[in-house]
Design an enzyme around this catalytic site. Sequence first.
Site, PDB file in Angstrom:
ATOM      1  N   CYS A   2       0.760  -1.244   0.000  1.00 54.81           N
ATOM      2  CA  CYS A   2       0.000   0.000   0.000  1.00 54.81           C
ATOM      3  C   CYS A   2       0.791   1.295   0.000  1.00 54.81           C
ATOM      4  O   CYS A   2       1.944   1.357   0.388  1.00 54.81           O
ATOM      5  CB  CYS A   2      -0.955   0.013   1.167  1.00 54.81           C
ATOM      6  SG  CYS A   2      -0.453   0.967   2.552  1.00 54.81           S
ATOM      7  N   ARG A  27       2.843   0.660  -5.337  1.00 54.47           N
ATOM      8  CA  ARG A  27       2.867  -0.066  -4.069  1.00 54.47           C
ATOM      9  C   ARG A  27       1.618  -0.928  -3.852  1.00 54.47           C
ATOM     10  O   ARG A  27       1.536  -1.666  -2.879  1.00 54.47           O
ATOM     11  CB  ARG A  27       2.985   0.919  -2.908  1.00 54.47           C
ATOM     12  CG  ARG A  27       4.185   1.825  -2.989  1.00 54.47           C
ATOM     13  CD  ARG A  27       4.151   2.838  -1.877  1.00 54.47           C
ATOM     14  NE  ARG A  27       4.304   2.187  -0.605  1.00 54.47           N
ATOM     15  CZ  ARG A  27       5.454   1.876  -0.037  1.00 54.47           C
ATOM     16  NH1 ARG A  27       6.575   2.188  -0.636  1.00 54.47           N
ATOM     17  NH2 ARG A  27       5.499   1.283   1.135  1.00 54.47           N
ATOM     18  N   TRP A  75      -3.018  -2.863  -1.103  1.00 58.66           N
ATOM     19  CA  TRP A  75      -2.630  -4.176  -1.627  1.00 58.66           C
ATOM     20  C   TRP A  75      -3.005  -5.154  -0.525  1.00 58.66           C
ATOM     21  O   TRP A  75      -2.304  -5.277   0.477  1.00 58.66           O
ATOM     22  CB  TRP A  75      -1.133  -4.205  -1.932  1.00 58.66           C
ATOM     23  CG  TRP A  75      -0.700  -5.478  -2.599  1.00 58.66           C
ATOM     24  CD1 TRP A  75      -0.756  -5.752  -3.940  1.00 58.66           C
ATOM     25  CD2 TRP A  75      -0.157  -6.639  -1.968  1.00 58.66           C
ATOM     26  NE1 TRP A  75      -0.287  -7.012  -4.171  1.00 58.66           N
ATOM     27  CE2 TRP A  75       0.092  -7.590  -2.987  1.00 58.66           C
ATOM     28  CE3 TRP A  75       0.140  -6.983  -0.658  1.00 58.66           C
ATOM     29  CZ2 TRP A  75       0.623  -8.846  -2.726  1.00 58.66           C
ATOM     30  CZ3 TRP A  75       0.675  -8.244  -0.394  1.00 58.66           C
ATOM     31  CH2 TRP A  75       0.909  -9.155  -1.422  1.00 58.66           C
ATOM     32  N   ASN A  99      -0.295   0.654   6.426  1.00 55.72           N
ATOM     33  CA  ASN A  99       0.526  -0.137   5.511  1.00 55.72           C
ATOM     34  C   ASN A  99       1.186  -1.220   6.340  1.00 55.72           C
ATOM     35  O   ASN A  99       1.848  -0.916   7.317  1.00 55.72           O
ATOM     36  CB  ASN A  99       1.573   0.796   4.882  1.00 55.72           C
ATOM     37  CG  ASN A  99       2.614   0.051   4.073  1.00 55.72           C
ATOM     38  OD1 ASN A  99       2.422  -1.102   3.715  1.00 55.72           O
ATOM     39  ND2 ASN A  99       3.702   0.726   3.783  1.00 55.72           N
ATOM     40  N   GLY A 100       0.979  -2.481   5.955  1.00 49.17           N
ATOM     41  CA  GLY A 100       1.647  -3.557   6.679  1.00 49.17           C
ATOM     42  C   GLY A 100       0.669  -4.589   7.202  1.00 49.17           C
ATOM     43  O   GLY A 100      -0.447  -4.725   6.693  1.00 49.17           O
ATOM     44  N   GLU A 483      15.034 -15.908 -14.071  1.00 46.17           N
ATOM     45  CA  GLU A 483      14.511 -14.542 -14.153  1.00 46.17           C
ATOM     46  C   GLU A 483      13.541 -14.415 -15.334  1.00 46.17           C
ATOM     47  O   GLU A 483      12.514 -13.747 -15.242  1.00 46.17           O
ATOM     48  CB  GLU A 483      15.680 -13.545 -14.273  1.00 46.17           C
ATOM     49  CG  GLU A 483      15.305 -12.114 -14.589  1.00 46.17           C
ATOM     50  CD  GLU A 483      14.334 -11.467 -13.599  1.00 46.17           C
ATOM     51  OE1 GLU A 483      14.088 -12.027 -12.522  1.00 46.17           O
ATOM     52  OE2 GLU A 483      13.787 -10.399 -13.946  1.00 46.17           O
ATOM     53  N   LYS A 487       9.626 -13.361 -15.174  1.00 44.89           N
ATOM     54  CA  LYS A 487       9.062 -12.261 -15.969  1.00 44.89           C
ATOM     55  C   LYS A 487       7.814 -12.724 -16.701  1.00 44.89           C
ATOM     56  O   LYS A 487       6.791 -12.056 -16.703  1.00 44.89           O
ATOM     57  CB  LYS A 487      10.123 -11.828 -16.977  1.00 44.89           C
ATOM     58  CG  LYS A 487      10.523 -10.428 -17.193  1.00 44.89           C
ATOM     59  CD  LYS A 487      10.750  -9.463 -16.104  1.00 44.89           C
ATOM     60  CE  LYS A 487      10.793  -9.927 -14.713  1.00 44.89           C
ATOM     61  NZ  LYS A 487      11.217  -9.120 -13.661  1.00 44.89           N
ATOM     62  N   GLU A 490       4.892 -13.267 -14.312  1.00 44.54           N
ATOM     63  CA  GLU A 490       4.398 -12.011 -13.742  1.00 44.54           C
ATOM     64  C   GLU A 490       3.476 -11.271 -14.694  1.00 44.54           C
ATOM     65  O   GLU A 490       2.440 -10.775 -14.293  1.00 44.54           O
ATOM     66  CB  GLU A 490       5.576 -11.065 -13.442  1.00 44.54           C
ATOM     67  CG  GLU A 490       6.346 -11.368 -12.192  1.00 44.54           C
ATOM     68  CD  GLU A 490       7.498 -10.381 -12.006  1.00 44.54           C
ATOM     69  OE1 GLU A 490       7.548  -9.734 -10.961  1.00 44.54           O
ATOM     70  OE2 GLU A 490       8.352 -10.249 -12.912  1.00 44.54           O
ATOM     71  N   HIS A 506      15.776 -35.370 -14.689  1.00 46.16           N
ATOM     72  CA  HIS A 506      15.413 -35.834 -13.345  1.00 46.16           C
ATOM     73  C   HIS A 506      13.967 -35.504 -13.013  1.00 46.16           C
ATOM     74  O   HIS A 506      13.611 -35.400 -11.849  1.00 46.16           O
ATOM     75  CB  HIS A 506      16.365 -35.217 -12.309  1.00 46.16           C
ATOM     76  CG  HIS A 506      17.783 -35.642 -12.521  1.00 46.16           C
ATOM     77  ND1 HIS A 506      18.245 -36.896 -12.207  1.00 46.16           N
ATOM     78  CD2 HIS A 506      18.826 -34.994 -13.085  1.00 46.16           C
ATOM     79  CE1 HIS A 506      19.526 -37.000 -12.547  1.00 46.16           C
ATOM     80  NE2 HIS A 506      19.892 -35.854 -13.084  1.00 46.16           N
ATOM     81  N   LYS A 605       4.706  -3.227  -6.633  1.00 43.73           N
ATOM     82  CA  LYS A 605       6.114  -2.994  -6.946  1.00 43.73           C
ATOM     83  C   LYS A 605       7.020  -3.125  -5.718  1.00 43.73           C
ATOM     84  O   LYS A 605       7.972  -3.867  -5.720  1.00 43.73           O
ATOM     85  CB  LYS A 605       6.244  -1.595  -7.559  1.00 43.73           C
ATOM     86  CG  LYS A 605       7.653  -1.198  -7.941  1.00 43.73           C
ATOM     87  CD  LYS A 605       8.031  -1.758  -9.278  1.00 43.73           C
ATOM     88  CE  LYS A 605       9.461  -1.500  -9.644  1.00 43.73           C
ATOM     89  NZ  LYS A 605       9.966  -2.528 -10.561  1.00 43.73           N
TER      90      LYS A 605
HETATM   91  N1  GLU Z   1      -3.047  -5.391   6.029  1.00 45.91           N
HETATM   92  C1  GLU Z   1      -3.792  -4.288   5.533  1.00 45.91           C
HETATM   93  C2  GLU Z   1      -4.949  -4.735   4.658  1.00 45.91           C
HETATM   94  O1  GLU Z   1      -5.022  -5.835   4.206  1.00 45.91           O
HETATM   95  C3  GLU Z   1      -2.928  -3.280   4.796  1.00 45.91           C
HETATM   96  C4  GLU Z   1      -2.371  -3.853   3.551  1.00 45.91           C
HETATM   97  C5  GLU Z   1      -1.522  -2.835   2.844  1.00 45.91           C
HETATM   98  O2  GLU Z   1      -0.382  -2.589   3.312  1.00 45.91           O
HETATM   99  O3  GLU Z   1      -1.995  -2.359   1.791  1.00 45.91           O
HETATM  100  O4  GLU Z   1      -5.828  -3.987   4.423  1.00 45.91           O
END
Ligand code: GLU
Length: 610
Positions: A2, A27, A75, A99-100, A483, A487, A490, A506, A605
Amino acid sequence: MCGIVGAVAQRDIAEILVDGLHRLEYRGYDSAGIAVLNLDKQMQIVRRVGKVKALDEALDANPLLGGTGIAHTRWATHGEPSETNAHPHRSGNIAVVHNGIIENYEELRSELQARGYPFQSQTDTEVIAHLVEWELRSAKSLLEAVQKAVVQLRGAYGTVVMNQAEPEHLIVARSGSPLVIGLGMGENFLASDPLALLNVTRRFIYLEEGDVAEITRRSVDIFDRSGVKVVREIHEGNFEQDAADKGQYRHYMQKEIFEQPVAIRNTLEGRITNDKVVVDAIGANAAQILKDAQHIQIVACGTSYNAGMVARYWFESIAGVSCDVEIASEFRYRKFVTRPNSLLITLSQSGETADTLAALRLAKESGFMAAMTICNVASSSLVRESDFAFMTKAGVEIGVASTKAFTTQLTCLLLLNVAIGRLKGNLSEEQEKHIVQSLQRLPAQIESTLVFDKAIEKLSEDFADKHHTLFLGRGEFYPIAMESALKLKEISYIHAEAYAAGELKHGPLALIDSDMPVIVVAPENDLLEKVKSNIEEVRARGGQLYVFADHDAGFSDSEGFKTIVMPKVDEVTAPIFYTVPLQLLSYHIALIKGTDVDQPRNLAKAVTVE
Ligand code: GLU
């Protein structure tokens, strides 16, 4: 992971916040939201599923007025991307963005539910809102309430709290996720990354781990983890404005692939003189450490891990020092034995990769002689917390799938190998000169590969209906195959696997049939004969072969066998060189598949959650 933006100003700030969110979309981009306090002290919250554009459109239709606000692009880690799970989350007068991950959220949620708080979302974040609301009932101020709340949180967070009852006032706390305060004139801002605020300020304060700060229009007061008021340095940024322009290119990823010759030139600049690597350019006082290092431990994630895997071959063959490479999320949770005189090297584009950062912090307590980072963002946590940093000069990379950051990491790693090889007496002057000159030739050679773009575009049509692809390589080309497979997954969502070519028999050989494209990186070198045998193993089972090689490798097209003949380049830089046509192939396949190339589904990212 986020992106967060906040502002306390006298003017209307919704537009500034949303502009910031657009810049932070790298993010995370599954939903977005904003909360603004208007002049009547009313909190207005708008949230939308999808990219920031959806939020932008909602605000165009119904603008929000007011000078204090917070915004978030999400995210999801806990709870699907939905409007209810989007931030800001609210509890009474309190609104929160985060965020987190809060690891003890279930425990806290039960306690708060028992106190009568109703939960609307499935997120871990919502506990912060209710917890602050709870603490505010007995605290003297919002600052105190947040301080009391954050000590109860376990996990990683960057969080911003706004109180409807206290306009012109934000509290922000950092523990594990980056947060920066942007200083204005009679107004102040905050964000996950200075990039979000470049339209409003160039003066920044980076919060440190455990900091809680109170931000008003005219003041910024920072308190460290023990509650003591501290002064943090102000950084006046010379930031790259608006790499956010795609120019003639259709996608950032395409632009960034084509920028690689310049990015590598920039990365070499100032690091080479008279056919020698300038050791001091690797880091002040680095020479003694590099000379004394008896072992290298590389820790990284994703594409950076693949760069580390290439470098492992170099450390043992060029620098003459043993090297291990490990995925950060594994390294940090395993009991490891630190070898004597081990140098830790972390690799990360953003310098905020949560697992890599945690591994660095762990290593600092685990007897490593020193920690260096190879990183693309000078203001990042990895750079600030390492003993020295050797910067890639890739410029801002916006495409989620990393391209120029990878090839510039490899450039730095090769320079580093030469430096260590010389310092340890394992590399002759002649060998150093050869590698340095190869590196100097590399940007022009990559330019010459980019002209294969059209041919590769044509080739990509073969993959339009494919669901799986195998990549093979030996030696340094095995991690290049890794890599390339990463790519392709992704950005095209095609399942892709990489194997060391010798490993084929194998197990994976069982997958080969006429529906399985097999991409092989096979330039002329000592291992070519071995790779040729592996190619024959695939051919004998009807596999469709696509071989990237130079003319000297001696391949030619036949039924089920296509060659992509590349110019001959020096063996030492060939892994970097061959990365580029394979990036182009993934890019063109993704175009055919019609995916969102720059922002592939489910990814972000900068991976600032573990
Ligand atoms: N854990 C929080 C959520 O799921 C924040 C995620 C984030 O960092 O965007 O909403």
